[in-house]
Design a protein around this motif. Structure first.
Motif, mmCIF file in Angstrom:
data_model
loop_
_atom_site.group_PDB
_atom_site.id
_atom_site.type_symbol
_atom_site.label_atom_id
_atom_site.label_comp_id
_atom_site.label_asym_id
_atom_site.label_seq_id
_atom_site.Cartn_x
_atom_site.Cartn_y
_atom_site.Cartn_z
ATOM 1 N N ALA A 1 0.831 -1.214 0.000
ATOM 2 C CA ALA A 1 0.000 0.000 0.000
ATOM 3 C C ALA A 1 0.861 1.258 0.000
ATOM 4 C CB ALA A 1 -0.919 -0.003 1.218
ATOM 5 N N GLU A 2 1.998 1.203 0.684
ATOM 6 C CA GLU A 2 2.864 2.364 0.773
ATOM 7 C C GLU A 2 3.663 2.602 -0.514
ATOM 8 O OE1 GLU A 2 6.444 4.004 3.653
ATOM 9 O OE2 GLU A 2 5.223 2.306 4.301
ATOM 10 N N HIS A 3 4.079 1.519 -1.185
ATOM 11 C CA HIS A 3 4.898 1.611 -2.406
ATOM 12 C C HIS A 3 4.286 0.755 -3.521
ATOM 13 C CE1 HIS A 3 8.095 3.351 0.062
ATOM 14 N NE2 HIS A 3 7.956 2.336 0.898
ATOM 15 N N PRO A 4 3.134 1.126 -4.070
ATOM 16 C CA PRO A 4 2.480 0.244 -5.057
ATOM 17 C C PRO A 4 3.270 0.041 -6.345
ATOM 18 C CG PRO A 4 1.322 2.339 -4.894
ATOM 19 C CD PRO A 4 2.370 2.336 -3.818
ATOM 20 N N LEU A 5 3.866 1.087 -6.891
ATOM 21 C CA LEU A 5 4.610 0.937 -8.148
ATOM 22 C C LEU A 5 5.890 0.143 -7.946
ATOM 23 C CD1 LEU A 5 4.207 4.466 -9.764
ATOM 24 C CD2 LEU A 5 3.109 2.340 -10.433
ATOM 25 N N LEU A 6 6.622 0.450 -6.887
ATOM 26 C CA LEU A 6 7.880 -0.232 -6.627
ATOM 27 C C LEU A 6 7.660 -1.715 -6.337
ATOM 28 C CD1 LEU A 6 10.914 -0.025 -6.343
ATOM 29 C CD2 LEU A 6 10.586 0.659 -3.965
ATOM 30 N N THR A 7 6.666 -2.037 -5.518
ATOM 31 C CA THR A 7 6.415 -3.448 -5.227
ATOM 32 C C THR A 7 5.888 -4.176 -6.457
ATOM 33 O OG1 THR A 7 4.225 -2.898 -4.327
ATOM 34 C CG2 THR A 7 6.041 -3.121 -2.754
ATOM 35 N N GLY A 8 5.113 -3.494 -7.278
ATOM 36 C CA GLY A 8 4.663 -4.111 -8.529
ATOM 37 C C GLY A 8 5.818 -4.444 -9.446
ATOM 38 N N PHE A 9 6.787 -3.533 -9.518
ATOM 39 C CA PHE A 9 7.985 -3.760 -10.327
ATOM 40 C C PHE A 9 8.811 -4.910 -9.765
ATOM 41 C CE2 PHE A 9 12.564 -2.542 -10.757
ATOM 42 C CZ PHE A 9 12.703 -2.888 -12.092
ATOM 43 N N LEU A 10 8.960 -4.962 -8.452
ATOM 44 C CA LEU A 10 9.785 -5.993 -7.834
ATOM 45 C C LEU A 10 9.094 -7.350 -7.801
ATOM 46 C CD1 LEU A 10 11.292 -3.873 -4.939
ATOM 47 C CD2 LEU A 10 12.445 -4.649 -7.009
ATOM 48 N N GLU A 11 7.773 -7.373 -7.873
ATOM 49 C CA GLU A 11 7.053 -8.646 -7.921
ATOM 50 C C GLU A 11 7.079 -9.271 -9.314
ATOM 51 O OE1 GLU A 11 3.244 -7.685 -6.236
ATOM 52 O OE2 GLU A 11 3.951 -8.060 -4.199
ATOM 53 N N THR A 12 7.545 -8.521 -10.293
ATOM 54 C CA THR A 12 7.736 -9.061 -11.635
ATOM 55 C C THR A 12 8.977 -9.951 -11.616
ATOM 56 O OG1 THR A 12 6.856 -7.015 -12.550
ATOM 57 C CG2 THR A 12 8.062 -8.437 -14.054
ATOM 58 N N SER A 13 8.892 -11.087 -12.278
ATOM 59 C CA SER A 13 10.009 -12.038 -12.218
ATOM 60 C C SER A 13 11.189 -11.588 -13.079
ATOM 61 C CB SER A 13 9.549 -13.415 -12.678
ATOM 62 O OG SER A 13 9.326 -13.419 -14.067
ATOM 63 N N ASP A 14 12.366 -12.118 -12.740
ATOM 64 C CA ASP A 14 13.567 -11.837 -13.527
ATOM 65 C C ASP A 14 13.396 -12.287 -14.973
ATOM 66 O OD1 ASP A 14 14.794 -10.817 -11.307
ATOM 67 O OD2 ASP A 14 16.163 -12.502 -11.014
ATOM 68 N N GLY A 15 12.697 -13.396 -15.165
ATOM 69 C CA GLY A 15 12.463 -13.891 -16.517
ATOM 70 C C GLY A 15 11.631 -12.935 -17.345
ATOM 71 N N ALA A 16 10.647 -12.290 -16.715
ATOM 72 C CA ALA A 16 9.830 -11.308 -17.437
ATOM 73 C C ALA A 16 10.659 -10.090 -17.827
ATOM 74 C CB ALA A 16 8.636 -10.889 -16.581
ATOM 75 N N ILE A 17 11.551 -9.673 -16.940
ATOM 76 C CA ILE A 17 12.443 -8.549 -17.255
ATOM 77 C C ILE A 17 13.354 -8.928 -18.426
ATOM 78 C CG2 ILE A 17 14.296 -7.071 -16.367
ATOM 79 C CD1 ILE A 17 11.660 -6.455 -15.015
ATOM 80 N N ALA A 18 13.850 -10.149 -18.420
ATOM 81 C CA ALA A 18 14.711 -10.613 -19.512
ATOM 82 C C ALA A 18 13.942 -10.659 -20.837
ATOM 83 C CB ALA A 18 15.276 -11.989 -19.183
ATOM 84 N N MET A 19 12.694 -11.088 -20.804
ATOM 85 C CA MET A 19 11.891 -11.120 -22.029
ATOM 86 C C MET A 19 11.595 -9.714 -22.534
ATOM 87 S SD MET A 19 11.484 -14.117 -23.126
ATOM 88 C CE MET A 19 13.109 -14.509 -22.550
ATOM 89 N N LEU A 20 11.396 -8.762 -21.617
ATOM 90 C CA LEU A 20 11.221 -7.367 -22.031
ATOM 91 C C LEU A 20 12.490 -6.839 -22.700
ATOM 92 C CD1 LEU A 20 9.274 -5.875 -19.001
ATOM 93 C CD2 LEU A 20 8.451 -6.130 -21.344
ATOM 94 N N ALA A 21 13.647 -7.223 -22.176
ATOM 95 C CA ALA A 21 14.916 -6.811 -22.787
ATOM 96 C C ALA A 21 15.061 -7.409 -24.179
ATOM 97 C CB ALA A 21 16.088 -7.224 -21.905
#
Length: 120
Positions: A71-91
């Motif tokens: 609740a305090e950091h919705p964008l940051l926690t949403g970003f961090l809850e994304t998996s490393d594999g999803a970040i790699a696929m975005l790259a």
């Protein structure tokens, strides 16, 4: 070496550097995000590391947070809850888009130069 040969070599080196930047740039960003920045951010706000290791290559990692932190950091926690594999696929997707954009720009410039040469 003639002047035109030197100019052509510089242009070729510039083209090669552009290709490498489009190819390696997103990879470097993804590696830095997944290996350095995301773990540091998650540790800073008290994230619990989760990973699933069902493959031969490596674990897929993400972080979980308590509801108050979410609740305090919705964008940051949403970003961090994304998996490393999803970040790699975005790259990987960014690499494809950058290389296609580079190809399109070079094709348009080549056509324009061809039209200008034929108009002379």
């Amino acid at each position: 070496m003639t002047e035109t040969a030197a100019v052509e070599r510089r242009a070729r080196r510039r083209a090669d550097a552009g290709f490498l930047a489009c190819l390696v740039g997103p990879l470097v960003v993804a590696v830095l995000l997944n290996a350095v920045i995301r773990p540091w951010l998650a540790a800073g706000i008290g994230g619990e590391r989760r990973s699933s290791g069902s493959g031969v290559r490596s674990n897929d990692t993400w972080w979980r947070f308590d509801p108050a932190t979410q609740a305090e950091h919705p964008l940051l926690t949403g970003f961090l809850e994304t998996s490393d594999g999803a970040i790699a696929m975005l790259a990987l997707g960014a690499t494809v888009v950058l290389l296609l954009g580079r190809w399109a720009v070079r094709a348009v410039r080549a056509r324009r130069a061809e039209r200008e040469a034929s108009a002379r």
